[in-house]
Design an enzyme around this catalytic site. Structure first.
Site, PDB file in Angstrom:
ATOM      1  N   GLY A  41       0.597  -1.041   0.059  1.00  0.00           N
ATOM      2  CA  GLY A  41      -0.186   0.100  -0.098  1.00  0.00           C
ATOM      3  C   GLY A  41       0.658   1.464   0.110  1.00  0.00           C
ATOM      4  N   GLU A  95       4.356   4.359   6.094  1.00  0.00           N
ATOM      5  CA  GLU A  95       3.066   3.325   5.890  1.00  0.00           C
ATOM      6  C   GLU A  95       1.810   3.952   5.059  1.00  0.00           C
ATOM      7  OE1 GLU A  95       1.676   0.846   5.275  1.00  0.00           O
ATOM      8  OE2 GLU A  95       0.743  -0.310   7.166  1.00  0.00           O
ATOM      9  N   ASP A  96       1.087   3.565   4.630  1.00  0.00           N
ATOM     10  CA  ASP A  96      -0.157   4.269   4.118  1.00  0.00           C
ATOM     11  C   ASP A  96      -1.008   4.773   4.944  1.00  0.00           C
ATOM     12  OD1 ASP A  96      -0.994   1.745   4.557  1.00  0.00           O
ATOM     13  OD2 ASP A  96      -1.614   0.980   2.666  1.00  0.00           O
ATOM     14  N   ASP A  99      -4.812   2.589  11.176  1.00  0.00           N
ATOM     15  CA  ASP A  99      -6.172   2.001  11.238  1.00  0.00           C
ATOM     16  C   ASP A  99      -6.397   1.596  12.770  1.00  0.00           C
ATOM     17  OD1 ASP A  99      -8.807   1.292  10.445  1.00  0.00           O
ATOM     18  OD2 ASP A  99      -8.433  -0.406   9.848  1.00  0.00           O
ATOM     19  N   VAL A 149     -11.298   3.381   2.134  1.00  0.00           N
ATOM     20  CA  VAL A 149     -10.754   4.220   1.188  1.00  0.00           C
ATOM     21  C   VAL A 149     -10.045   3.207   0.118  1.00  0.00           C
ATOM     22  CG1 VAL A 149     -10.637   6.350   2.374  1.00  0.00           C
ATOM     23  CG2 VAL A 149      -8.561   4.847   2.406  1.00  0.00           C
ATOM     24  N   ASP A 155      -5.964  -0.313  -1.387  1.00  0.00           N
ATOM     25  CA  ASP A 155      -6.722  -1.233  -2.562  1.00  0.00           C
ATOM     26  C   ASP A 155      -8.035  -1.947  -1.823  1.00  0.00           C
ATOM     27  OD1 ASP A 155      -5.280  -3.059  -0.410  1.00  0.00           O
ATOM     28  OD2 ASP A 155      -5.827  -4.436  -1.441  1.00  0.00           O
ATOM     29  N   ARG A 161      -5.525   0.355  -6.770  1.00  0.00           N
ATOM     30  CA  ARG A 161      -4.036   1.060  -6.192  1.00  0.00           C
ATOM     31  C   ARG A 161      -3.875   2.293  -7.124  1.00  0.00           C
ATOM     32  NH1 ARG A 161      -2.144  -2.159  -1.868  1.00  0.00           N
ATOM     33  NH2 ARG A 161      -2.345  -4.176  -2.226  1.00  0.00           N
TER      34      ARG A 161
HETATM   35  P1  IMP Z   1      -4.074  -1.537  11.020  1.00  0.00           P
HETATM   36  O1  IMP Z   1      -3.215  -2.717  11.158  1.00  0.00           O
HETATM   37  O2  IMP Z   1      -5.471  -2.146  11.411  1.00  0.00           O
HETATM   38  O3  IMP Z   1      -3.554  -0.528  11.502  1.00  0.00           O
HETATM   39  O4  IMP Z   1      -4.174  -1.684   9.242  1.00  0.00           O
HETATM   40  C1  IMP Z   1      -3.261  -1.078   8.615  1.00  0.00           C
HETATM   41  C2  IMP Z   1      -3.365  -1.678   7.025  1.00  0.00           C
HETATM   42  O5  IMP Z   1      -4.727  -1.917   6.947  1.00  0.00           O
HETATM   43  C3  IMP Z   1      -2.924  -0.745   6.222  1.00  0.00           C
HETATM   44  O6  IMP Z   1      -1.627  -0.906   5.820  1.00  0.00           O
HETATM   45  C4  IMP Z   1      -3.636  -0.831   4.866  1.00  0.00           C
HETATM   46  O7  IMP Z   1      -3.238  -1.832   4.232  1.00  0.00           O
HETATM   47  C5  IMP Z   1      -4.973  -1.628   5.487  1.00  0.00           C
HETATM   48  N1  IMP Z   1      -6.247  -0.538   5.589  1.00  0.00           N
HETATM   49  C6  IMP Z   1      -6.907  -0.074   6.474  1.00  0.00           C
HETATM   50  N2  IMP Z   1      -7.618   0.695   6.116  1.00  0.00           N
HETATM   51  C7  IMP Z   1      -7.399   0.736   4.941  1.00  0.00           C
HETATM   52  C8  IMP Z   1      -8.705   1.269   3.856  1.00  0.00           C
HETATM   53  O8  IMP Z   1      -9.370   2.233   4.196  1.00  0.00           O
HETATM   54  N3  IMP Z   1      -8.387   0.880   2.589  1.00  0.00           N
HETATM   55  C9  IMP Z   1      -7.312   0.273   2.535  1.00  0.00           C
HETATM   56  N4  IMP Z   1      -6.814  -0.557   3.091  1.00  0.00           N
HETATM   57  C10 IMP Z   1      -6.812  -0.324   4.467  1.00  0.00           C
HETATM   58 MG    MG Z   2      -0.806  -1.656   4.185  1.00  0.00          MG
END
Ligand code: IMP
Ligand code: MG
Length: 171
Positions: A41, A95-96, A99, A149, A155, A161
């Protein structure tokens, strides 16, 4: 039917990334750093950010997976290890999105075990409402509401992407 609603257009994304690049350059102030791009991402953000930075960087990659469709599973798998020796180096994770925070918590621990001199984190997006674990992030592009998103690296099952903007995926 999938329906896309633009949330952040290309110009907004690029101008915010320029601001972040300037901030990062000021903070590192002539140091030589290792940028760790989190595949897949963050690839678009990493390319644009590092092109706008003047800080000398070495680029490395890690790959993790935690997602299945639009739901965080909480399970993080490391799919690609760092290539460079980061011991005693200044490391910036790019990082993208943050979340739940599980991915960055996992990566922070993985990198700290390798004894870097310093570790900072840059994310393009922050979905604050969804946080499950507390993680300090040094650079944040945009805070966004709890919406899924796509585009600009984001994605849905590995599609969308390459859109130059970030859109909300409505079903
Ligand atoms: P976390 O571990 O829950 O913080 O999630 C992080 C990863 O979830 C990111 O690196 C993204 O790849 C993916 N992610 C979280 N939200 C979204 C979104 O809205 N669209 C696409 N990928 C997401
Ligand atoms: Mg990611």
């Amino acid at each position: 039917m999938l329906n896309l609603e633009v949330m952040l257009d290309e110009e907004k994304i690029q101008s915010r990334i320029s601001e972040l690049a300037k901030e990062i350059d000021e903070d590192y102030n002539g140091k030589n750093i290792i940028v760790v791009c989190v595949l897949r991402g963050a690839i678009y953000f990493t390319v644009d950010l590092t092109k706008k930075m003047k800080t000398q960087t070495e680029l490395d990659f890690v790959k993790v997976s935690s997602y299945d469709g639009t739901e965080s599973t909480g399970r993080i798998d490391l799919k690609l290890e760092l290539n460079e020796n980061i011991e005693n180096r200044d490391v910036l994770i790019v990082e993208d999105i943050i979340d739940t925070g599980y991915t960055l918590k996992f990566l922070k621990e993985y990198i700290m075990k390798k004894n870097p001199k310093s570790l900072k984190i840059a994310v393009l997006l922050d979905k604050e409402e969804r946080r499950k674990v507390q993680i300090d992030v040094d650079y944040i592009g945009f805070k966004i509401p709890n919406k899924y998103v796509v585009g600009y690296g984001f994605d849905y099952n590995n599609t969308y992407r390459n859109l130059p903007y970030i859109a909300n995926l409505k079903s």
